[in-house]
Enzyme design. Structure first.
Site, PDB file in Angstrom:
ATOM      1  CE  LYS A 169      38.759  45.042  25.094  1.00  0.00           C
ATOM      2  NZ  LYS A 169      40.107  44.523  25.260  1.00  0.00           N
ATOM      3  CG  HIS A 194      40.665  50.383  26.592  1.00  0.00           C
ATOM      4  ND1 HIS A 194      41.562  49.676  25.830  1.00  0.00           N
ATOM      5  CD2 HIS A 194      40.047  49.473  27.396  1.00  0.00           C
ATOM      6  CE1 HIS A 194      41.479  48.391  26.153  1.00  0.00           C
ATOM      7  NE2 HIS A 194      40.569  48.246  27.094  1.00  0.00           N
ATOM      8  N   GLY A 200      43.309  40.588  27.181  1.00  0.00           N
ATOM      9  CA  GLY A 200      43.064  39.639  26.092  1.00  0.00           C
ATOM     10  C   GLY A 200      44.109  38.537  25.981  1.00  0.00           C
ATOM     11  CD  GLU A 235      41.116  47.644  31.253  1.00  0.00           C
ATOM     12  OE1 GLU A 235      40.326  46.707  31.314  1.00  0.00           O
ATOM     13  OE2 GLU A 235      41.228  48.375  30.253  1.00  0.00           O
ATOM     14  CG  ASN A 278      35.719  47.521  26.470  1.00  0.00           C
ATOM     15  OD1 ASN A 278      35.069  47.816  25.469  1.00  0.00           O
ATOM     16  ND2 ASN A 278      37.021  47.767  26.576  1.00  0.00           N
ATOM     17  CB  SER A 312      42.946  37.964  31.439  1.00  0.00           C
ATOM     18  OG  SER A 312      43.551  38.162  30.171  1.00  0.00           O
ATOM     19  CD  GLU A 334      41.898  46.994  23.288  1.00  0.00           C
ATOM     20  OE1 GLU A 334      40.747  47.329  22.977  1.00  0.00           O
ATOM     21  OE2 GLU A 334      42.162  45.929  23.892  1.00  0.00           O
TER      22      GLU A 334
HETATM   23  P1  PGA Z   1      39.918  41.400  28.481  1.00  0.00           P
HETATM   24  O1  PGA Z   1      39.857  42.986  28.177  1.00  0.00           O
HETATM   25  O2  PGA Z   1      38.981  41.147  29.646  1.00  0.00           O
HETATM   26  O3  PGA Z   1      39.442  40.742  27.215  1.00  0.00           O
HETATM   27  O4  PGA Z   1      41.334  41.074  28.830  1.00  0.00           O
HETATM   28  C1  PGA Z   1      39.753  43.914  29.209  1.00  0.00           C
HETATM   29  C2  PGA Z   1      39.712  45.322  28.646  1.00  0.00           C
HETATM   30  O5  PGA Z   1      40.434  45.619  27.690  1.00  0.00           O
HETATM   31  O6  PGA Z   1      38.947  46.176  29.145  1.00  0.00           O
END
Ligand code: PGA
Length: 248
Positions: free
Chosen positions: A13, A95, A171, A165, A11, A210, A97
């Site tokens: 983003k 997601h 992140g 997640e 992803n 992560s 976010e």
């Molecule tokens: P990350 O994000 O691997 O940077 O923690 C995962 C995600 O949001 O899909």
């Protein structure tokens, strides 16, 4: 019942310009023999070019979100049919976010899933608890509730996956312990089987938050983990390929 074929999805983003297509090409060149399906979900404006660049390779291209309506007066939004039209095969929906930043509810995510299926896209539906919810002992209830609310009955018979997640792991470099991941993935599996019957045992349940080369092997070997949704570490081909390799 055979274990689901793992899916490793990157992803990106809101990262990547046309120059980043070189990273996607490097992934396709380095992917080699793997039992996993591999996908990259770049910003929507890169999908067309990336799908062209990766045509004929095993690497699939996906979107990061799509609207629940097919077309209309929704300034700035993108429909599932539009993603499919330019070469996307999958789409990430719900997601955290989007849930947090755009107030997407389970009901809205479920409507987006229906629209994605109608356009022929394979949904990756995301769920996950916040740190406050985990500290309050509500993680299992929150996540299984999201699974029930975000996965419409229309999914039956279609290929899809669920991505667990934890919001606090995205992140941040933090990850749950392997037993915590397994506990949650087993609960998600039980909820899927409750909703969709025994066929739901073939649905990959991805872990996201992560994931990096140094922890991928342990996470991907955990019970009921059927792949990974990778953010930051998917931006560099070498890191992403190391995670794909960890899937076997
Ligand atoms: P990350 O994000 O691997 O940077 O923690 C995962 C995600 O949001 O899909």
């Amino acid at each position: 019942m055979t274990a689901p074929q793992p899916l490793i999805a990157g992803n990106w983003k809101m990262n990547g310009l046309t120059a980043s297509l070189a990273e996607a090409r490097a992934v396709a060149e380095g992917v080699g023999a793997t039992r996993a399906r591999v996908a990259i979900c770049p910003p929507a404006v890169l999908i067309h070019q990336m799908a062209d660049a990766l045509a004929g390779t095993p690497v699939l291209v996906g979107g990061q979100d799509s609207h629940e309506e097919e077309a209309g007066a929704f300034t700035g939004d993108i429909s599932a049919a539009m993603l499919a039209d330019v070469g996307a095969r999958l789409v990430i929906l719900g997601h955290s976010e989007r849930r947090a930043g755009y107030r997407e509810t389970d009901g809205r995510v479920a409507r987006k899933v229906v629209a994605a299926l109608r356009a022929g896209l394979e949904p990756i539906v995301c769920v996950g608890e916040t740190l406050e919810e985990r500290k309050a002992g509500q993680a299992l209830a929150v996540v299984t509730g999201q699974v029930r609310g975000s996965l419409p009955s229309e999914l039956a018979g279609h290929r899809f996956s669920v991505a667990y997640e934890p919001v606090w792991a995205i992140g941040t470099g933090l990850t749950p312990t392997t037993p915590e991941i397994e506990e949650m993935h087993r609960a998600i599996r039980a909820t899927l089987v409750e909703s969709f019957g025994p066929a739901a045992r073939a649905v990959p349940i991805l872990y996201g938050g992560s994931v990096k080369p140094s922890n991928a092997e342990e996470i991907l070997a955990a019970d009921e983990v059927g792949g990974a949704l990778v953010g930051g570490a998917s931006l560099k081909a070498s890191d992403f390929l190391a995670i794909v390799k960890a899937a076997g």
